[in-house]
Design a protein around this motif. Structure first.
Motif, PDB file in Angstrom:
ATOM      1  N   GLN A  35       0.829  -1.216   0.000  1.00 52.23           N
ATOM      2  CA  GLN A  35       0.000   0.000   0.000  1.00 52.23           C
ATOM      3  C   GLN A  35       0.858   1.258   0.000  1.00 52.23           C
ATOM      4  N   ILE A  36       2.052   1.175   0.585  1.00 50.85           N
ATOM      5  CA  ILE A  36       2.979   2.316   0.543  1.00 50.85           C
ATOM      6  C   ILE A  36       3.583   2.435  -0.856  1.00 50.85           C
ATOM      7  N   SER A  37       4.014   1.306  -1.426  1.00 53.91           N
ATOM      8  CA  SER A  37       4.748   1.304  -2.705  1.00 53.91           C
ATOM      9  C   SER A  37       3.906   1.761  -3.882  1.00 53.91           C
ATOM     10  N   LYS A  38       2.604   1.523  -3.821  1.00 52.50           N
ATOM     11  CA  LYS A  38       1.778   1.673  -5.026  1.00 52.50           C
ATOM     12  C   LYS A  38       1.625   3.112  -5.500  1.00 52.50           C
ATOM     13  N   HIS A  39       1.844   4.087  -4.596  1.00 57.94           N
ATOM     14  CA  HIS A  39       1.448   5.460  -4.920  1.00 57.94           C
ATOM     15  C   HIS A  39       2.425   6.205  -5.820  1.00 57.94           C
ATOM     16  N   SER A  40       3.729   6.003  -5.646  1.00 60.35           N
ATOM     17  CA  SER A  40       4.686   6.813  -6.407  1.00 60.35           C
ATOM     18  C   SER A  40       6.037   6.118  -6.500  1.00 60.35           C
ATOM     19  N   VAL A  41       6.851   6.610  -7.430  1.00 59.51           N
ATOM     20  CA  VAL A  41       8.207   6.082  -7.605  1.00 59.51           C
ATOM     21  C   VAL A  41       9.016   6.279  -6.319  1.00 59.51           C
TER      22      VAL A  41
END
Length: 507
Positions: free
Chosen positions: A235-241
């Motif tokens: 859930q942390i990784s999915k938002h941005s590079v």
């Protein structure tokens, strides 16, 4: 009446109240009793007992209310409408640890059903009381409070922000450092529920140092804890590079790949989801996972599982392949195409078929070599069948059609294209004929095979509008052959010959 008799009356009354709430709490554990209890007006009978002078009666009443509210949203609404929540919130800061656990359970049971009910819990001031409970000494109270906060936060970004504003995140990060595994699980789950809604909320979780503490638990022996840890990192990784890079910088690779062989299927699914969320962002992140052995591990994982748990793995391969020719070739070299072909054949669910079709499109769209790798796995007829199947969902048809076109536009392997000449509708057929018109002028062996296999005859039977692109492609193919050969395979040529025979006058 003597003093002793008066005391006996009070004792009897207390026993009756205790027996009543214990019986209700017990009955509320069985779904078949819920409607009867609801019709009997049990809420109005329980409410005054929350303020009983006897602590055990208060606790058992709260437990009964929680079990009822947990069952359906009508009972949860009844608790809200009965002004029971403010009493619970007040008691949450004043009572003993047993009551606090029961009160937090009621708040969680109400909040879980809908954003509106979760908002009602927030509006009665529950967040501050729950956050204070995260600082309790007793791990059971912390666990109950963290669970309630997670159930509030999971609904939407607004509620999640309210949880953040109440100061919950740093205390939840402290909770994942506690020795109790159950508390670690619930705290990690709550952090996941907060982080999932927006980059800003995920950044708030990251700013408290959550990633490092989550990363330390990826090889914990407890499967349920690992599920929540990988969910939170996803859930942390999915938002941005930037957020994905921060997760990768915690040096979780290649250690996480070992969890793709975990006995728990949800641990495996959540690891694959994490890899999907990281690879989708950039070629560099994808390359890092490829170099760590991630693609080969996910392909093995797809071979070992069935159903919905395959979906993140299928999509991960599609994201890796989408970035560049070299990354797509890494999927091919790792034998990803045959495994995806098995998924396409085995899986009955349309959304999984659609994802698999999309992944094939990402692999095959780069060069003729990539397209050949897909086409030799006999994928093109399957994609065509999905396009043409009227029972397929619109999403599946669109994805299959788009994948088929992108592969066809690069495919120069004629044996795989030829069966489509006989089955494809006109909107697909023009792409097939186009590829033949590109290859045949430069390949004499292919021209001969095209005649002997019946391909040239089939092309002559295609009805194309004059001046259309399809007609131009057919003309290009016909120009590769002597005029008499083209005439020989044209429809009606045998009748023309017979007419000439009939009209022929021997000398």
């Amino acid at each position: 009446m003597s003093q002793r008799q008066v005391l006996q009356v009070f004792e009897q009354y207390q026993k009756s109240r205790t027996q009543f709430v214990q019986t209700i709490a017990e009955l509320a554990t069985r779904p078949q009793n819920i409607e009867t209890l609801q019709n009997a007006g049990v809420m109005s009978l329980l409410r005054p007992l929350l303020l009983d002078v006897v602590p055990t009666i208060q606790q058992t009443t709260a437990l009964a209310l929680g079990r009822l509210a947990n069952y359906n949203d009508d009972l949860a609404k009844a608790i809200v409408n009965g002004d029971i929540l403010p009493q619970l919130v007040y008691s949450l800061t004043e009572q003993n640890r047993f009551y606090k656990k029961a009160a937090a359970f009621v708040l969680r049971a109400v909040a879980k059903h809908s954003p509106a009910l979760a908002q009602a819990v927030v509006d009665c001031g529950a967040l501050d009381a729950l956050v204070i409970s995260l600082e309790e000494f007793d791990p059971g109270v912390k666990e109950a409070a963290a669970w309630a906060l997670g159930y509030i936060a999971r609904h939407n970004a607004h509620l999640s922000q309210a949880v953040v504003d109440a100061g919950a995140v740093p205390l939840l990060v402290l909770c994942i450092q506690e020795p109790e595994v159950a508390l670690k699980r619930i705290a990690a789950s709550a952090l996941s529920d907060i982080a999932k809604h927006s980059p800003e909320l995920a950044q708030t979780v990251v700013d408290t140092g959550a990633i490092a503490h989550l990363a330390q638990m990826i090889l914990n022996p407890d499967a349920k804890l690992k599920r929540q840890v990988f969910s939170a990192l996803s859930q942390i990784s999915k938002h941005s590079v930037d957020l994905a890079e921060m997760v990768v910088e915690a040096e979780i690779f290649p250690a996480v790949l070992a969890c793709l062989r975990d006995p728990d299927e949800y641990v495996r699914k959540n690891v694959t989801t994490l890899m999907r969320e990281i690879t989708k962002h950039t070629p560099e992140l994808s390359l890092m996972i490829v170099n760590a052995g991630g693609v080969a591990a996910v392909i093995d994982y797809l071979g070992d599982c069935r159903g919905n748990v395959r979906l993140p793995g299928i999509m991960m391969l599609g994201y890796v392949a989408a970035h560049s020719e070299n990354l797509a070739m890494a999927v091919i070299v790792s034998k990803g195409v045959p495994q995806l072909a098995i998924c396409l054949s085995e899986e009955p669910e349309e959304h999984i078929k659609a994802a698999t079709a999309w992944a094939f499109g990402q692999i095959g769209r780069h060069t003729p070599e990539h397209a050949r790798a897909v086409s030799t796995a006999n994928v093109l007829p399957k994609l065509l069948a999905l396009c043409m199947d009227t029972d397929s969902s619109e999403d599946l048809q669109v994805k299959a059609k788009k994948a088929l076109k992108s592969i066809l536009q690069k495919c120069t392997y004629l044996p795989a294209l030829e069966p489509l000449l006989y089955e494809a509708p006109s909107n697909i057929l023009k792409h097939v004929v186009c590829q033949f018109s590109k290859v045949l002028p430069h390949d004499s062996k292919a021209r001969r095979l095209f005649v002997t296999s019946g391909g040239l005859k089939k092309v002559q039977e295609i009805k194309a509008d004059p001046g259309s692109a399809l007609q131009e492609y057919i003309n290009s193919i016909n120009n590769c052959y002597p005029e008499e050969i083209v005439r020989y395979y044209s429809p009606g040529y045998s009748e023309t010959l017979l007419e000439r025979v009939e009209k022929y006058q021997p000398v």
